[in-house]
Design a protein around this motif. Structure first.
Motif, PDB file in Angstrom:
ATOM      1  N   ASP A 180       0.829  -1.213   0.000  1.00 49.01           N
ATOM      2  CA  ASP A 180       0.000   0.000   0.000  1.00 49.01           C
ATOM      3  C   ASP A 180       0.858   1.256   0.000  1.00 49.01           C
ATOM      4  O   ASP A 180       0.559   2.223  -0.707  1.00 49.01           O
ATOM      5  CB  ASP A 180      -0.953   0.005   1.197  1.00 49.01           C
ATOM      6  N   ALA A 181       1.935   1.253   0.783  1.00 53.54           N
ATOM      7  CA  ALA A 181       2.823   2.416   0.844  1.00 53.54           C
ATOM      8  C   ALA A 181       3.500   2.650  -0.505  1.00 53.54           C
ATOM      9  O   ALA A 181       3.580   3.791  -0.979  1.00 53.54           O
ATOM     10  CB  ALA A 181       3.858   2.232   1.946  1.00 53.54           C
ATOM     11  N   SER A 239       2.367   1.751  -3.373  1.00 50.94           N
ATOM     12  CA  SER A 239       1.332   2.068  -4.360  1.00 50.94           C
ATOM     13  C   SER A 239       0.927   3.532  -4.329  1.00 50.94           C
ATOM     14  O   SER A 239       0.437   4.062  -5.335  1.00 50.94           O
ATOM     15  CB  SER A 239       0.080   1.214  -4.106  1.00 50.94           C
ATOM     16  N   GLU A 240       1.119   4.189  -3.189  1.00 56.64           N
ATOM     17  CA  GLU A 240       0.688   5.577  -3.027  1.00 56.64           C
ATOM     18  C   GLU A 240       1.377   6.473  -4.057  1.00 56.64           C
ATOM     19  O   GLU A 240       2.586   6.627  -4.059  1.00 56.64           O
ATOM     20  CB  GLU A 240       1.008   6.059  -1.613  1.00 56.64           C
ATOM     21  N   GLY A 241       0.587   7.016  -4.980  1.00 59.55           N
ATOM     22  CA  GLY A 241       1.120   7.861  -6.040  1.00 59.55           C
ATOM     23  C   GLY A 241       1.737   7.070  -7.178  1.00 59.55           C
ATOM     24  O   GLY A 241       2.243   7.644  -8.134  1.00 59.55           O
ATOM     25  N   ASP A 299       6.343   2.231  -8.184  1.00 55.88           N
ATOM     26  CA  ASP A 299       6.143   3.366  -7.279  1.00 55.88           C
ATOM     27  C   ASP A 299       6.162   4.693  -8.031  1.00 55.88           C
ATOM     28  O   ASP A 299       6.388   4.733  -9.238  1.00 55.88           O
ATOM     29  CB  ASP A 299       7.145   3.331  -6.118  1.00 55.88           C
ATOM     30  N   LYS A 300       5.932   5.775  -7.306  1.00 54.09           N
ATOM     31  CA  LYS A 300       5.822   7.096  -7.936  1.00 54.09           C
ATOM     32  C   LYS A 300       7.133   7.570  -8.553  1.00 54.09           C
ATOM     33  O   LYS A 300       7.153   8.537  -9.303  1.00 54.09           O
ATOM     34  CB  LYS A 300       5.304   8.124  -6.934  1.00 54.09           C
TER      35      LYS A 300
END
Length: 141
Positions: free
Chosen positions: A101-102, A104-106, A127-128
């Motif tokens: 989840d972390a 995946s953020e952005g 990831d971002k």
């Protein structure tokens, strides 16, 4: 909690050749090679004929480290030399979900966390920053 980070090298149809090269060059030991064709058939997602002999997953043990290998699935983007992913291997599903989840953020979920033939919980995320991760809860050996 246990966590390991492993480099995951992605190739364009020549992962099988590469793993033998690195085995010799690095003095490693091949722990296993599985092709896409070795996986059980799923009627919703059959493995195309051109992918059957490609490496889905291979593991090379080099000293205390491990290198993982795969061929890019046909139709997936590939750029030589830049296709490295990080495999996050955990023993705790709750921690795997938290990390996934972390990351995946952005970013972009490539494959949602789900049960697979090799893991009780596995997923892929970019990831971002454009770094690709495979989050994997270790299955029984």
């Amino acid at each position: 909690m246990s966590i390991r980070l492993n480099p995951y090298l992605i190739f364009n149809g020549n992962a099988g050749e590469a793993i033998y090269f690195y085995e010799k060059a690095l003095g490693g030991q091949i722990m296993g090679i599985m092709s896409f064709g070795d996986m059980p058939s799923v009627s919703d997602h059959p493995v195309p004929e051109e992918a059957r002999d490609l490496v889905m997953h291979a593991l090379l043990k080099v000293g205390d480290s491990e290198l993982m290998f795969s061929d890019a699935f046909p139709g997936m983007p590939y750029q030589q030399g830049s296709a490295v992913e990080i495999a996050v291997v955990l023993d705790d599903e709750a921690q795997a979900r938290k990390i996934f989840d972390a990351l995946s953020e952005g970013g972009e979920v490539v494959m949602p966390l789900q049960k697979t033939d090799w893991s009780p919980l596995y997923g892929m995320v970019k990831d971002k920053y454009g770094v690709s991760f495979q989050v994997n809860v270790a299955g029984e050996q």
